[in-house]
Design a protein around this motif. Structure first.
Motif, PDB file in Angstrom:
ATOM      1  N   GLU A  63     -23.257  18.837  -7.786  1.00  0.00           N
ATOM      2  CA  GLU A  63     -22.250  18.241  -6.908  1.00  0.00           C
ATOM      3  C   GLU A  63     -21.832  16.876  -7.434  1.00  0.00           C
ATOM      4  OE1 GLU A  63     -23.305  18.089  -2.792  1.00  0.00           O
ATOM      5  OE2 GLU A  63     -23.838  20.193  -2.728  1.00  0.00           O
ATOM      6  N   LEU A  64     -22.795  16.157  -7.983  1.00  0.00           N
ATOM      7  CA  LEU A  64     -22.588  14.814  -8.501  1.00  0.00           C
ATOM      8  C   LEU A  64     -23.106  14.773  -9.921  1.00  0.00           C
ATOM      9  CD1 LEU A  64     -22.048  11.715  -7.996  1.00  0.00           C
ATOM     10  CD2 LEU A  64     -24.431  11.584  -7.321  1.00  0.00           C
ATOM     11  N   GLY A  65     -22.354  14.161 -10.806  1.00  0.00           N
ATOM     12  CA  GLY A  65     -22.790  14.010 -12.188  1.00  0.00           C
ATOM     13  C   GLY A  65     -22.662  12.563 -12.617  1.00  0.00           C
ATOM     14  N   ILE A  66     -23.598  12.109 -13.428  1.00  0.00           N
ATOM     15  CA  ILE A  66     -23.581  10.732 -13.916  1.00  0.00           C
ATOM     16  C   ILE A  66     -23.777  10.763 -15.423  1.00  0.00           C
ATOM     17  CG2 ILE A  66     -24.759   8.494 -13.902  1.00  0.00           C
ATOM     18  CD1 ILE A  66     -25.613   9.032 -11.057  1.00  0.00           C
ATOM     19  N   ARG A  67     -22.960   9.960 -16.128  1.00  0.00           N
ATOM     20  CA  ARG A  67     -23.119   9.752 -17.557  1.00  0.00           C
ATOM     21  C   ARG A  67     -23.298   8.266 -17.786  1.00  0.00           C
ATOM     22  NH1 ARG A  67     -17.967  13.091 -19.214  1.00  0.00           N
ATOM     23  NH2 ARG A  67     -18.778  15.155 -18.843  1.00  0.00           N
ATOM     24  N   LEU A  69     -26.784   9.496 -21.967  1.00  0.00           N
ATOM     25  CA  LEU A  69     -27.613  10.231 -21.007  1.00  0.00           C
ATOM     26  C   LEU A  69     -26.731  10.792 -19.907  1.00  0.00           C
ATOM     27  CD1 LEU A  69     -29.340   7.356 -21.786  1.00  0.00           C
ATOM     28  CD2 LEU A  69     -31.068   8.808 -20.812  1.00  0.00           C
ATOM     29  N   ALA A  70     -27.122  11.934 -19.363  1.00  0.00           N
ATOM     30  CA  ALA A  70     -26.375  12.569 -18.288  1.00  0.00           C
ATOM     31  C   ALA A  70     -27.337  13.267 -17.347  1.00  0.00           C
ATOM     32  CB  ALA A  70     -25.377  13.583 -18.853  1.00  0.00           C
ATOM     33  N   ALA A  71     -26.949  13.332 -16.075  1.00  0.00           N
ATOM     34  CA  ALA A  71     -27.718  14.064 -15.064  1.00  0.00           C
ATOM     35  C   ALA A  71     -26.741  14.615 -14.044  1.00  0.00           C
ATOM     36  CB  ALA A  71     -28.730  13.144 -14.388  1.00  0.00           C
ATOM     37  N   PRO A 105     -26.099  22.111 -17.610  1.00  0.00           N
ATOM     38  CA  PRO A 105     -24.729  22.435 -17.211  1.00  0.00           C
ATOM     39  C   PRO A 105     -23.723  21.433 -17.785  1.00  0.00           C
ATOM     40  CG  PRO A 105     -26.054  21.759 -15.307  1.00  0.00           C
ATOM     41  CD  PRO A 105     -26.944  21.758 -16.487  1.00  0.00           C
ATOM     42  N   ALA A 106     -22.577  21.929 -18.157  1.00  0.00           N
ATOM     43  CA  ALA A 106     -21.530  21.071 -18.714  1.00  0.00           C
ATOM     44  C   ALA A 106     -20.924  20.208 -17.611  1.00  0.00           C
ATOM     45  CB  ALA A 106     -20.448  21.926 -19.362  1.00  0.00           C
ATOM     46  N   LEU A 107     -20.770  18.936 -17.899  1.00  0.00           N
ATOM     47  CA  LEU A 107     -20.115  18.037 -16.957  1.00  0.00           C
ATOM     48  C   LEU A 107     -18.626  18.024 -17.259  1.00  0.00           C
ATOM     49  CD1 LEU A 107     -22.597  15.019 -16.933  1.00  0.00           C
ATOM     50  CD2 LEU A 107     -22.335  16.779 -15.218  1.00  0.00           C
ATOM     51  N   PRO A 108     -17.778  17.924 -16.240  1.00  0.00           N
ATOM     52  CA  PRO A 108     -16.335  17.929 -16.494  1.00  0.00           C
ATOM     53  C   PRO A 108     -15.893  16.663 -17.219  1.00  0.00           C
ATOM     54  CG  PRO A 108     -16.790  17.457 -14.189  1.00  0.00           C
ATOM     55  CD  PRO A 108     -18.094  17.807 -14.825  1.00  0.00           C
ATOM     56  N   VAL A 109     -14.800  16.771 -17.927  1.00  0.00           N
ATOM     57  CA  VAL A 109     -14.214  15.622 -18.608  1.00  0.00           C
ATOM     58  C   VAL A 109     -13.514  14.764 -17.562  1.00  0.00           C
ATOM     59  CG1 VAL A 109     -12.539  14.904 -20.348  1.00  0.00           C
ATOM     60  CG2 VAL A 109     -13.931  16.945 -20.708  1.00  0.00           C
ATOM     61  N   VAL A 110     -13.778  13.479 -17.584  1.00  0.00           N
ATOM     62  CA  VAL A 110     -13.192  12.567 -16.610  1.00  0.00           C
ATOM     63  C   VAL A 110     -11.796  12.170 -17.090  1.00  0.00           C
ATOM     64  CG1 VAL A 110     -13.446  10.332 -15.475  1.00  0.00           C
ATOM     65  CG2 VAL A 110     -15.463  11.700 -15.995  1.00  0.00           C
ATOM     66  N   PRO A 111     -10.766  12.380 -16.252  1.00  0.00           N
ATOM     67  CA  PRO A 111      -9.408  12.006 -16.665  1.00  0.00           C
ATOM     68  C   PRO A 111      -9.261  10.485 -16.707  1.00  0.00           C
ATOM     69  CG  PRO A 111      -9.406  12.726 -14.384  1.00  0.00           C
ATOM     70  CD  PRO A 111     -10.798  12.955 -14.923  1.00  0.00           C
ATOM     71  N   PRO A 112      -8.242   9.982 -17.393  1.00  0.00           N
ATOM     72  CA  PRO A 112      -8.048   8.530 -17.434  1.00  0.00           C
ATOM     73  C   PRO A 112      -7.721   7.983 -16.037  1.00  0.00           C
ATOM     74  CG  PRO A 112      -6.210   9.664 -18.473  1.00  0.00           C
ATOM     75  CD  PRO A 112      -7.242  10.701 -18.153  1.00  0.00           C
ATOM     76  N   SER A 145     -33.460  19.027 -12.686  1.00  0.00           N
ATOM     77  CA  SER A 145     -34.387  17.898 -12.549  1.00  0.00           C
ATOM     78  C   SER A 145     -34.553  17.160 -13.877  1.00  0.00           C
ATOM     79  CB  SER A 145     -35.745  18.375 -12.037  1.00  0.00           C
ATOM     80  OG  SER A 145     -36.354  19.209 -12.995  1.00  0.00           O
ATOM     81  N   HIS A 146     -33.766  17.530 -14.861  1.00  0.00           N
ATOM     82  CA  HIS A 146     -33.842  16.938 -16.195  1.00  0.00           C
ATOM     83  C   HIS A 146     -32.639  16.030 -16.462  1.00  0.00           C
ATOM     84  CE1 HIS A 146     -36.802  20.039 -16.544  1.00  0.00           C
ATOM     85  NE2 HIS A 146     -37.056  19.751 -17.821  1.00  0.00           N
ATOM     86  N   ALA A 147     -32.837  15.097 -17.383  1.00  0.00           N
ATOM     87  CA  ALA A 147     -31.747  14.256 -17.879  1.00  0.00           C
ATOM     88  C   ALA A 147     -31.434  14.709 -19.300  1.00  0.00           C
ATOM     89  CB  ALA A 147     -32.155  12.790 -17.868  1.00  0.00           C
ATOM     90  N   LEU A 148     -30.168  14.863 -19.589  1.00  0.00           N
ATOM     91  CA  LEU A 148     -29.746  15.206 -20.941  1.00  0.00           C
ATOM     92  C   LEU A 148     -29.717  13.917 -21.755  1.00  0.00           C
ATOM     93  CD1 LEU A 148     -28.681  17.271 -22.984  1.00  0.00           C
ATOM     94  CD2 LEU A 148     -26.377  16.744 -22.145  1.00  0.00           C
ATOM     95  N   VAL A 149     -30.498  13.858 -22.815  1.00  0.00           N
ATOM     96  CA  VAL A 149     -30.580  12.678 -23.671  1.00  0.00           C
ATOM     97  C   VAL A 149     -30.037  13.055 -25.042  1.00  0.00           C
ATOM     98  CG1 VAL A 149     -32.106  10.953 -24.691  1.00  0.00           C
ATOM     99  CG2 VAL A 149     -32.618  11.883 -22.426  1.00  0.00           C
ATOM    100  N   GLU A 150     -28.986  12.349 -25.464  1.00  0.00           N
ATOM    101  CA  GLU A 150     -28.380  12.603 -26.769  1.00  0.00           C
ATOM    102  C   GLU A 150     -28.445  11.329 -27.592  1.00  0.00           C
ATOM    103  OE1 GLU A 150     -24.595  13.901 -25.066  1.00  0.00           O
ATOM    104  OE2 GLU A 150     -24.993  15.892 -25.920  1.00  0.00           O
ATOM    105  N   ALA A 151     -29.179  11.365 -28.689  1.00  0.00           N
ATOM    106  CA  ALA A 151     -29.317  10.211 -29.575  1.00  0.00           C
ATOM    107  C   ALA A 151     -28.322  10.341 -30.718  1.00  0.00           C
ATOM    108  CB  ALA A 151     -30.736  10.128 -30.118  1.00  0.00           C
ATOM    109  N   SER A 152     -27.601   9.242 -30.968  1.00  0.00           N
ATOM    110  CA  SER A 152     -26.654   9.215 -32.085  1.00  0.00           C
ATOM    111  C   SER A 152     -26.719   7.833 -32.734  1.00  0.00           C
ATOM    112  CB  SER A 152     -25.233   9.513 -31.591  1.00  0.00           C
ATOM    113  OG  SER A 152     -24.780   8.473 -30.758  1.00  0.00           O
TER     114      SER A 152
END
Length: 167
Positions: free
Chosen positions: A50-54, A44-46, A116-123, A31-38
């Motif tokens: 089953e479904l992941g969004i970045r 951001l990721a959630a 949880p780690a999200l998979p790397v999206v292929p080209p 129920s959390h969003a991963l927030v990474e500031a750089s």
């Protein structure tokens, strides 16, 4: 972690994540969003496993860092703030402070390590214009089941040679 971002831009970005945030899970981190500031902005990721969004959001990071913040509560807070800048700052023990003007909120967050780690999206193998893809889906949507069935029965099948479609 400390950053400031435009309220409406941040709200729009958080709205995009809501489709992947699990609302009724026995696993709290979903129920959390991963927030990474750089230095480049916010990443951001959630996911609901089953479904992941970045997504990316332009922001000014004063101190880089990351944390998992309750996505729905964060969106509700950001929506309630006046237009302008919203400042988010990580506090000790995984607490996050959100402020804008005279408004100040604190949320209990979670460590990035629990997310949880999200998979790397292929080209991409091919490019299809959005209008073309929408037309293809509209012409085949009648064949999809409208009943509540397993994902395999609702899935579609697409076969295309190695070409690039553009408008």
């Amino acid at each position: 972690m400390e950053f400031s971002v435009d309220t409406s831009t941040f709200a729009d970005t958080l709205e995009q994540l809501q489709g992947a945030v699990d609302k009724k899970s026995t696993i709290p981190i979903l129920s959390h969003a991963l927030v990474e500031a750089s230095a480049t902005g916010l990443h951001l990721a959630a996911t609901d496993l089953e479904l992941g969004i970045r997504v990316f959001c332009p922001a000014s990071a004063k101190a880089p860092g990351s944390g998992a913040i309750p996505a729905r509560r964060l969106l509700d807070i950001v929506r309630s703030l006046p237009d302008g800048e919203v400042c988010v700052r990580a506090l000790e023990n995984h607490w996050v402070q959100i402020g804008s003007g005279r408004s100040m909120f604190k949320l209990a967050a979670m460590a990035k390590d629990n997310f949880p780690a999200l998979p790397v999206v292929p080209p991409a193998l091919a490019e299809v214009a959005a209008g073309t893809l929408r037309g293809l889906i509209d012409r085949t949507a009648f064949a999809m089941s409208s009943e509540e069935v397993t994902g395999a029965k609702q899935a579609g099948w697409c076969r295309a040679p190695a070409i690039t479609l553009t408008e």
